[in-house]
Scaffold this motif. Sequence first.
Motif, PDB file in Angstrom:
ATOM      1  N   UNK A 122      53.692 -22.583 -28.056  1.00  0.00           N
ATOM      2  CA  UNK A 122      52.864 -23.662 -28.597  1.00  0.00           C
ATOM      3  C   UNK A 122      53.129 -24.108 -30.062  1.00  0.00           C
ATOM      4  N   UNK A 123      53.629 -22.884 -30.890  1.00  0.00           N
ATOM      5  CA  UNK A 123      53.705 -23.157 -32.289  1.00  0.00           C
ATOM      6  C   UNK A 123      55.165 -23.244 -32.634  1.00  0.00           C
ATOM      7  N   UNK A 124      56.184 -23.681 -31.633  1.00  0.00           N
ATOM      8  CA  UNK A 124      57.601 -24.019 -31.982  1.00  0.00           C
ATOM      9  C   UNK A 124      58.364 -23.113 -32.696  1.00  0.00           C
ATOM     10  N   UNK A 125      57.925 -21.753 -32.428  1.00  0.00           N
ATOM     11  CA  UNK A 125      58.714 -20.642 -33.355  1.00  0.00           C
ATOM     12  C   UNK A 125      60.104 -20.007 -32.686  1.00  0.00           C
ATOM     13  N   UNK A 126      60.262 -20.533 -31.416  1.00  0.00           N
ATOM     14  CA  UNK A 126      61.463 -20.012 -30.630  1.00  0.00           C
ATOM     15  C   UNK A 126      61.175 -18.773 -29.629  1.00  0.00           C
ATOM     16  N   UNK A 133      58.098 -16.758 -27.073  1.00  0.00           N
ATOM     17  CA  UNK A 133      56.320 -16.934 -26.701  1.00  0.00           C
ATOM     18  C   UNK A 133      55.942 -15.368 -26.771  1.00  0.00           C
ATOM     19  N   UNK A 134      54.775 -15.524 -27.673  1.00  0.00           N
ATOM     20  CA  UNK A 134      54.221 -14.125 -27.825  1.00  0.00           C
ATOM     21  C   UNK A 134      52.513 -14.689 -28.416  1.00  0.00           C
ATOM     22  N   UNK A 135      51.956 -13.730 -28.825  1.00  0.00           N
ATOM     23  CA  UNK A 135      50.352 -13.761 -29.001  1.00  0.00           C
ATOM     24  C   UNK A 135      50.052 -14.813 -29.885  1.00  0.00           C
ATOM     25  N   UNK A 136      50.938 -15.211 -30.788  1.00  0.00           N
ATOM     26  CA  UNK A 136      50.807 -16.116 -31.725  1.00  0.00           C
ATOM     27  C   UNK A 136      50.513 -17.575 -30.919  1.00  0.00           C
ATOM     28  N   UNK A 137      51.134 -17.819 -30.151  1.00  0.00           N
ATOM     29  CA  UNK A 137      50.989 -18.839 -29.282  1.00  0.00           C
ATOM     30  C   UNK A 137      49.677 -19.070 -28.529  1.00  0.00           C
ATOM     31  N   UNK A 138      49.204 -18.063 -28.148  1.00  0.00           N
ATOM     32  CA  UNK A 138      47.850 -18.216 -27.583  1.00  0.00           C
ATOM     33  C   UNK A 138      46.767 -18.378 -28.639  1.00  0.00           C
ATOM     34  N   UNK A 139      47.040 -17.700 -29.586  1.00  0.00           N
ATOM     35  CA  UNK A 139      46.044 -18.437 -30.977  1.00  0.00           C
ATOM     36  C   UNK A 139      46.273 -19.755 -31.262  1.00  0.00           C
ATOM     37  N   UNK A 154      40.806 -28.977 -31.754  1.00  0.00           N
ATOM     38  CA  UNK A 154      41.584 -30.277 -31.357  1.00  0.00           C
ATOM     39  C   UNK A 154      42.769 -30.300 -32.410  1.00  0.00           C
ATOM     40  N   UNK A 155      43.179 -29.524 -33.205  1.00  0.00           N
ATOM     41  CA  UNK A 155      44.461 -29.618 -33.803  1.00  0.00           C
ATOM     42  C   UNK A 155      44.629 -28.041 -34.120  1.00  0.00           C
ATOM     43  N   UNK A 156      46.059 -27.892 -34.324  1.00  0.00           N
ATOM     44  CA  UNK A 156      46.744 -26.625 -34.632  1.00  0.00           C
ATOM     45  C   UNK A 156      48.150 -26.981 -35.287  1.00  0.00           C
ATOM     46  N   UNK A 157      48.611 -26.313 -36.273  1.00  0.00           N
ATOM     47  CA  UNK A 157      49.811 -26.731 -36.794  1.00  0.00           C
ATOM     48  C   UNK A 157      50.652 -25.593 -37.142  1.00  0.00           C
ATOM     49  N   UNK A 158      51.811 -25.241 -36.798  1.00  0.00           N
ATOM     50  CA  UNK A 158      52.823 -26.185 -35.905  1.00  0.00           C
ATOM     51  C   UNK A 158      52.072 -26.301 -34.468  1.00  0.00           C
ATOM     52  N   UNK A 159      52.478 -27.272 -33.942  1.00  0.00           N
ATOM     53  CA  UNK A 159      52.110 -27.537 -32.327  1.00  0.00           C
ATOM     54  C   UNK A 159      52.717 -28.386 -31.823  1.00  0.00           C
ATOM     55  N   UNK A 160      53.121 -27.979 -30.351  1.00  0.00           N
ATOM     56  CA  UNK A 160      54.003 -28.755 -29.438  1.00  0.00           C
ATOM     57  C   UNK A 160      53.223 -28.597 -28.227  1.00  0.00           C
TER      58      UNK A 160
END
Length: 456
Positions: free
Chosen positions: A386-390, A392-398, A407-413
Motif C-alpha cells: 500500500x505504501x509503494x516501497x516495493x 509487503x510488510x507491517x508498514x503497509x498494514x499501518x 481517508x488518506x495516507x501518504x504514500x498510498x497506492x
Amino acid sequence: NYTYEELNDYFENTLGINSIPNPIKYSLFADSDNYRIIQTASSNGSKPNKEAADQLKKDVGVAVSIYNTNIDDDNQMYSKTIYQNFNMVVAENEMKFDATEPSRNNFNYYNGDRLIKFAQRHNMKVRGHALCWHSQCPQWVSKDGYSNDKGWTKTELLAILKNHIFNVVKHFKGNICEWDVVNEVLDDSQSESGVNSGGYKMRNSVWYNVIGLEFLDSAFVWAHQADPDMDLYINDYSCDYANQTKAKAMYNLVKNLVKRKVPITGVGLQCHLGAGPGWVDSLNMVKNMKQYEELGLKCIITELDLGTSDTSERGLNIQADNYRTITNIFLNAKNSPHAIIWGVTDDKSWRSNERPLLFDANFNPKPAYFGVCNALKIKASKLGDANNDGSVNVNDITTIATYILNGTAYPFNFNNADANQDGIINVNDITSTASFILDNHLSKVGLGGGMFAVNE
Ligand code: G3I
C-alpha cells in the motif's frame, strides 16, 4: 466446499479463530487429525502466468514432446497452451544423445531445430537436455547405457563424448541458454556414513565404467569450450531435499567439482514428486537451494511433476497447494532463475496414470495450474504494498489502517492497498495483507507459503 459465512462460523465457533480473508473463495478439507484450508482454483484467473513470470524475471518452463505433435502449427491447442502460459521450453526427448547422434558422427537436429523456431516465434528461452546420460544412450555406444558391449577403450569413449558435445553444443549455440551436461550420474543407493563423511557413489554407467570420473569433468570442460556463454548444469532425481541421502551425495560431488574449478553453473533438481497433504518438505528444499547459493551456484527445478493417486476434487486441490508451495520456494530463492514442468497434459505424461501436470487431456487448466498462477500473480502484483516501497510488510498494514481511519495516507497506492481486489478498502484488506506477509515469511523460513495450516 463451504461459503465464506459458513467457514467463518466454523472458524469462530469450532476453531476459535476470528476471521479469514474475504472474498477469496476457500475450500476446507478436514483430515483425520488436521485441518487444511486451500484456496480454490478459480476459473476466472487470468491466463498468462507468463506475464507475471516475465515481470519477476523468472522463467516458468515446460517440457515439450515434439514427436507426437505438430509444433510448427501455432493454432494447435498444444502449441497455444505452451506459448500462452510458459516462457521457457525444453525438449522432453528430442535433444538427447540417441536423438541427436543416432549413428556415429551422423547428427540429426530436425526436431530440436523445430523447437528452437517455435521458441523464437514466441519469445521463449530454450534449455538443452541432456548431453551425457546412461539412458537414451544410442545402441551404437552401448546396448543399455551400462555395459561396454562394443569394447571401447577409455580413449575411444572420451573421443566419442567430446565429438558429441562439441557438435551438439555448437549447433545450438546462441539459441539455447543452458544445458544439462550430465544427467543422473549418481547411484540410487548411497550409504549414509559415506555421504556424511563427504563421499558419493557414482552410477555404473558405461561412461563411468570405461572412463572413470574424468568423463564428468571433461564433459563440462568441453561444453564450456564449445560455448563459453552457456550455463552448465548437473541434473538428477531424488536430490530435491537437503536431508535425502542422494542429495547429500550430490552436494559432496558438486562441492568437489567447484573445488576442482570445473565450469559448472548449477544443479538441477528434477522434482518428480508425489502430491499429498503437507507432502512438500519446504524446509529441506529451501535448505538445499541455499547450500548451493553458498557455493556460488544456481539451483533450479528442471522436471517438476507431482503425481497423485487421489483424483477427487480434494486430491487435485491438495496437488494445487503442493504446486503453489514449490512455486513460492523457487520464486523466493535468489539463485533459482527457473522452474520447468515436465510435460503439458496429464495424458501425455510419462506418469500419465498419476495425473501429475497442470492441464488435463483436453487442455483444461487443473487446480494445479491455478496453484502456480496464484503464487506468481501475488508475488508479481505486490498486492498489499500500500505504501509503494516495493515490499509487503507491517508498514503497509499501518498505511491501510490510516487510510481507513482518516481517508488518506501518504504514500498510498489504492490498487495495491485493495489487497483482496474487491474494489473497496476496508479491514478485509488488512487481513489479506497480513496473510501475504505470513505466506512470504513461511516460505522464507522454509515452511511453505501460499498455504494456511491450522492445527498442523
Ligand atoms: O520414439 C518412439 C516413438 O517412435 C514411438 O511411436 C513411441 C511409442 O510409445 O515411443 C517413442 O519413444 C519413447 C519416448 O519416450 C517418446 O515418447 C520411448 O520409448 C520412451 O522410453 C521415452 O520415455 C522418456 C524417458 O525419459 C526415457 O528415459 C519420457 O518420454 C521422458 O519423459 C523421460 O524423461 C526423463 C528425463 O529425460 C530425465 N529424468 C527422468 C525423466 C522421466 O523418466
